[in-house]
Scaffold this motif. Structure first.
Motif, PDB file in Angstrom:
ATOM      1  N   ARG A 158      15.657 -22.757  -1.047  1.00 15.37           N
ATOM      2  CA  ARG A 158      14.695 -22.277  -2.056  1.00 15.37           C
ATOM      3  C   ARG A 158      13.713 -23.382  -2.452  1.00 15.37           C
ATOM      4  NH1 ARG A 158      17.002 -17.739  -5.923  1.00 15.37           N
ATOM      5  NH2 ARG A 158      18.292 -16.646  -4.432  1.00 15.37           N
ATOM      6  N   PHE A 159      14.225 -24.609  -2.533  1.00 11.52           N
ATOM      7  CA  PHE A 159      13.353 -25.744  -2.852  1.00 11.52           C
ATOM      8  C   PHE A 159      12.279 -25.903  -1.783  1.00 11.52           C
ATOM      9  CE2 PHE A 159      12.459 -30.243  -1.991  1.00 11.52           C
ATOM     10  CZ  PHE A 159      11.793 -30.571  -3.169  1.00 11.52           C
ATOM     11  N   HIS A 160      12.697 -25.865  -0.518  1.00 15.54           N
ATOM     12  CA  HIS A 160      11.751 -26.003   0.589  1.00 15.54           C
ATOM     13  C   HIS A 160      10.689 -24.900   0.515  1.00 15.54           C
ATOM     14  CE1 HIS A 160      10.520 -25.482   4.883  1.00 15.54           C
ATOM     15  NE2 HIS A 160      10.310 -26.778   4.734  1.00 15.54           N
ATOM     16  N   ALA A 161      11.125 -23.665   0.260  1.00 14.07           N
ATOM     17  CA  ALA A 161      10.186 -22.541   0.145  1.00 14.07           C
ATOM     18  C   ALA A 161       9.236 -22.743  -1.039  1.00 14.07           C
ATOM     19  CB  ALA A 161      10.950 -21.231  -0.003  1.00 14.07           C
ATOM     20  N   LEU A 162       9.749 -23.259  -2.143  1.00 14.19           N
ATOM     21  CA  LEU A 162       8.911 -23.518  -3.315  1.00 14.19           C
ATOM     22  C   LEU A 162       7.838 -24.555  -2.988  1.00 14.19           C
ATOM     23  CD1 LEU A 162       8.501 -23.020  -6.427  1.00 14.19           C
ATOM     24  CD2 LEU A 162       9.997 -25.008  -6.759  1.00 14.19           C
ATOM     25  N   MET A 163       8.233 -25.627  -2.309  1.00 17.01           N
ATOM     26  CA  MET A 163       7.259 -26.667  -1.952  1.00 17.01           C
ATOM     27  C   MET A 163       6.200 -26.108  -0.993  1.00 17.01           C
ATOM     28  SD  MET A 163       7.794 -29.446  -3.631  1.00 17.01           S
ATOM     29  CE  MET A 163       8.152 -28.363  -4.997  1.00 17.01           C
ATOM     30  N   LEU A 164       6.605 -25.252  -0.070  1.00 17.01           N
ATOM     31  CA  LEU A 164       5.620 -24.618   0.820  1.00 17.01           C
ATOM     32  C   LEU A 164       4.682 -23.700   0.038  1.00 17.01           C
ATOM     33  CD1 LEU A 164       7.773 -23.789   3.982  1.00 17.01           C
ATOM     34  CD2 LEU A 164       6.087 -25.639   3.694  1.00 17.01           C
ATOM     35  N   ALA A 199       4.857 -31.324  -7.748  1.00 19.31           N
ATOM     36  CA  ALA A 199       4.256 -30.581  -6.641  1.00 19.31           C
ATOM     37  C   ALA A 199       3.013 -31.296  -6.108  1.00 19.31           C
ATOM     38  CB  ALA A 199       3.909 -29.158  -7.087  1.00 19.31           C
ATOM     39  N   GLN A 200       2.195 -31.822  -6.996  1.00 19.16           N
ATOM     40  CA  GLN A 200       0.980 -32.521  -6.567  1.00 19.16           C
ATOM     41  C   GLN A 200       1.315 -33.758  -5.731  1.00 19.16           C
ATOM     42  OE1 GLN A 200      -2.446 -31.802  -7.271  1.00 19.16           O
ATOM     43  NE2 GLN A 200      -1.563 -29.816  -7.743  1.00 19.16           N
ATOM     44  N   ARG A 201       2.381 -34.460  -6.115  1.00 19.98           N
ATOM     45  CA  ARG A 201       2.770 -35.673  -5.397  1.00 19.98           C
ATOM     46  C   ARG A 201       3.462 -35.390  -4.064  1.00 19.98           C
ATOM     47  NH1 ARG A 201       4.547 -36.705 -10.448  1.00 19.98           N
ATOM     48  NH2 ARG A 201       6.737 -36.502  -9.861  1.00 19.98           N
ATOM     49  N   HIS A 202       4.161 -34.258  -3.953  1.00 19.74           N
ATOM     50  CA  HIS A 202       5.061 -34.109  -2.823  1.00 19.74           C
ATOM     51  C   HIS A 202       4.862 -32.870  -1.935  1.00 19.74           C
ATOM     52  CE1 HIS A 202       7.184 -37.519  -4.385  1.00 19.74           C
ATOM     53  NE2 HIS A 202       7.459 -36.905  -5.513  1.00 19.74           N
ATOM     54  N   ALA A 203       4.287 -31.803  -2.438  1.00 21.71           N
ATOM     55  CA  ALA A 203       4.227 -30.557  -1.656  1.00 21.71           C
ATOM     56  C   ALA A 203       3.510 -30.745  -0.318  1.00 21.71           C
ATOM     57  CB  ALA A 203       3.565 -29.439  -2.463  1.00 21.71           C
ATOM     58  N   HIS A 204       2.504 -31.590  -0.278  1.00 21.90           N
ATOM     59  CA  HIS A 204       1.756 -31.796   0.966  1.00 21.90           C
ATOM     60  C   HIS A 204       2.620 -32.388   2.087  1.00 21.90           C
ATOM     61  CE1 HIS A 204       1.569 -35.839  -0.780  1.00 21.90           C
ATOM     62  NE2 HIS A 204       1.355 -36.257   0.466  1.00 21.90           N
ATOM     63  N   LYS A 205       3.763 -32.929   1.754  1.00 26.55           N
ATOM     64  CA  LYS A 205       4.645 -33.562   2.738  1.00 26.55           C
ATOM     65  C   LYS A 205       5.476 -32.549   3.523  1.00 26.55           C
ATOM     66  CE  LYS A 205       5.070 -37.490  -0.374  1.00 26.55           C
ATOM     67  NZ  LYS A 205       5.976 -38.210  -1.288  1.00 26.55           N
ATOM     68  N   PHE A 206       5.539 -31.314   3.049  1.00 30.30           N
ATOM     69  CA  PHE A 206       6.424 -30.316   3.637  1.00 30.30           C
ATOM     70  C   PHE A 206       5.702 -29.494   4.697  1.00 30.30           C
ATOM     71  CE2 PHE A 206       8.515 -31.565  -0.149  1.00 30.30           C
ATOM     72  CZ  PHE A 206       9.867 -31.410   0.097  1.00 30.30           C
ATOM     73  N   GLU A 207       6.473 -29.087   5.687  1.00 28.81           N
ATOM     74  CA  GLU A 207       5.981 -28.241   6.772  1.00 28.81           C
ATOM     75  C   GLU A 207       6.933 -27.060   6.930  1.00 28.81           C
ATOM     76  OE1 GLU A 207       3.140 -28.733   8.394  1.00 28.81           O
ATOM     77  OE2 GLU A 207       2.757 -30.627   7.366  1.00 28.81           O
ATOM     78  N   ASP A 208       6.405 -25.973   7.454  1.00 30.71           N
ATOM     79  CA  ASP A 208       7.240 -24.815   7.751  1.00 30.71           C
ATOM     80  C   ASP A 208       7.803 -25.000   9.154  1.00 30.71           C
ATOM     81  OD1 ASP A 208       8.529 -22.430   7.963  1.00 30.71           O
ATOM     82  OD2 ASP A 208       6.759 -21.186   7.629  1.00 30.71           O
ATOM     83  N   VAL A 209       9.008 -25.542   9.221  1.00 28.50           N
ATOM     84  CA  VAL A 209       9.649 -25.817  10.507  1.00 28.50           C
ATOM     85  C   VAL A 209      10.830 -24.887  10.749  1.00 28.50           C
ATOM     86  CG1 VAL A 209       8.898 -28.216  10.634  1.00 28.50           C
ATOM     87  CG2 VAL A 209      11.054 -27.653   9.507  1.00 28.50           C
ATOM     88  N   GLY A 210      10.905 -23.813   9.984  1.00 29.65           N
ATOM     89  CA  GLY A 210      11.989 -22.863  10.141  1.00 29.65           C
ATOM     90  C   GLY A 210      13.121 -23.143   9.178  1.00 29.65           C
ATOM     91  N   HIS A 211      14.113 -22.321   9.255  1.00 32.01           N
ATOM     92  CA  HIS A 211      15.273 -22.414   8.366  1.00 32.01           C
ATOM     93  C   HIS A 211      16.020 -23.721   8.622  1.00 32.01           C
ATOM     94  CE1 HIS A 211      19.041 -21.391   6.373  1.00 32.01           C
ATOM     95  NE2 HIS A 211      18.344 -20.437   5.752  1.00 32.01           N
ATOM     96  N   PRO A 212      16.390 -24.440   7.560  1.00 30.76           N
ATOM     97  CA  PRO A 212      17.036 -25.743   7.739  1.00 30.76           C
ATOM     98  C   PRO A 212      18.395 -25.677   8.432  1.00 30.76           C
ATOM     99  CG  PRO A 212      17.013 -25.129   5.419  1.00 30.76           C
ATOM    100  CD  PRO A 212      16.191 -24.121   6.156  1.00 30.76           C
ATOM    101  N   CYS A 213      19.030 -24.520   8.480  1.00 32.55           N
ATOM    102  CA  CYS A 213      20.335 -24.399   9.141  1.00 32.55           C
ATOM    103  C   CYS A 213      20.202 -24.111  10.632  1.00 32.55           C
ATOM    104  CB  CYS A 213      21.173 -23.313   8.471  1.00 32.55           C
ATOM    105  SG  CYS A 213      21.573 -23.725   6.770  1.00 32.55           S
ATOM    106  N   SER A 214      18.992 -23.826  11.065  1.00 34.03           N
ATOM    107  CA  SER A 214      18.764 -23.549  12.478  1.00 34.03           C
ATOM    108  C   SER A 214      18.868 -24.859  13.263  1.00 34.03           C
ATOM    109  CB  SER A 214      17.384 -22.938  12.672  1.00 34.03           C
ATOM    110  OG  SER A 214      17.093 -22.824  14.034  1.00 34.03           O
TER     111      SER A 214
END
Length: 151
Positions: A123-129, A41-56
């Motif tokens: 769920r992974f994306h939500a966890l990283m956020l 999480a320390q190495r990677h969570a900062h890379k994620f953004e809330d851009v909506g549901h990945p299936c959208s």
């Protein structure tokens, strides 16, 4: 109710009933696993953004995020494979036992979220956020090892 590990100095956990589900909880919330999860999480969570549901169709998730999901999946698979081998059980047996315990009303198991994130990109994306936004924090992983029974 979703458990928030960083919100408890003594996080609630299941009673030690000797079950496979309890042993899996104990194994996956061990110091080494918590440190590994925190490091990831320390190495990677900062890379994620809330851009909506990945299936959208209007929200693109960078391929790099999926690569990190695969890395996380491999990390958790290694952990669970070690546990299954040590216990001499199949993944199917472990899943069946965990669902049985959950269906019996034991919602205190905390590892479900981490395992679910290893098999479901959403769920992974939500966890990283959650890690990025501070809703989840394992930087003080040792506080997660204190059992409710220690009170």
């Amino acid at each position: 109710m979703e458990l928030d590990l960083h919100a408890h100095s003594h996080p609630p956990g299941p009673s030690n009933d000797g079950s496979l589900a309890y042993r899996l909880e104990d194994y996956l919330l061990s110091a080494s696993c918590l440190m590994e999860l925190n490091g990831f999480a320390q190495r990677h969570a900062h890379k994620f953004e809330d851009v909506g549901h990945p299936c959208s169709p209007r929200h693109d998730h960078p391929h790099d995020w999926y690569d990190l999901f695969q890395e996380y999946e491999a990390m958790m698979r290694k952990r669970t494979d070690e546990f299954l081998h040590r216990e001499g059980v199949t993944a199917e047996q472990a899943v069946e036992e965990c669902f049985r315990k959950r269906n019996e009303g034991n919602s205190k198991f905390q590892y479900f979220e981490y395992l679910a994130a290893a098999v479901d990109y959403v769920r992974f994306h939500a966890l990283m956020l959650d890690f990025k936004e501070g809703r989840r924090d394992l930087t003080h992983w040792w506080t997660c090892l204190q059992l409710e029974d220690d009170d």
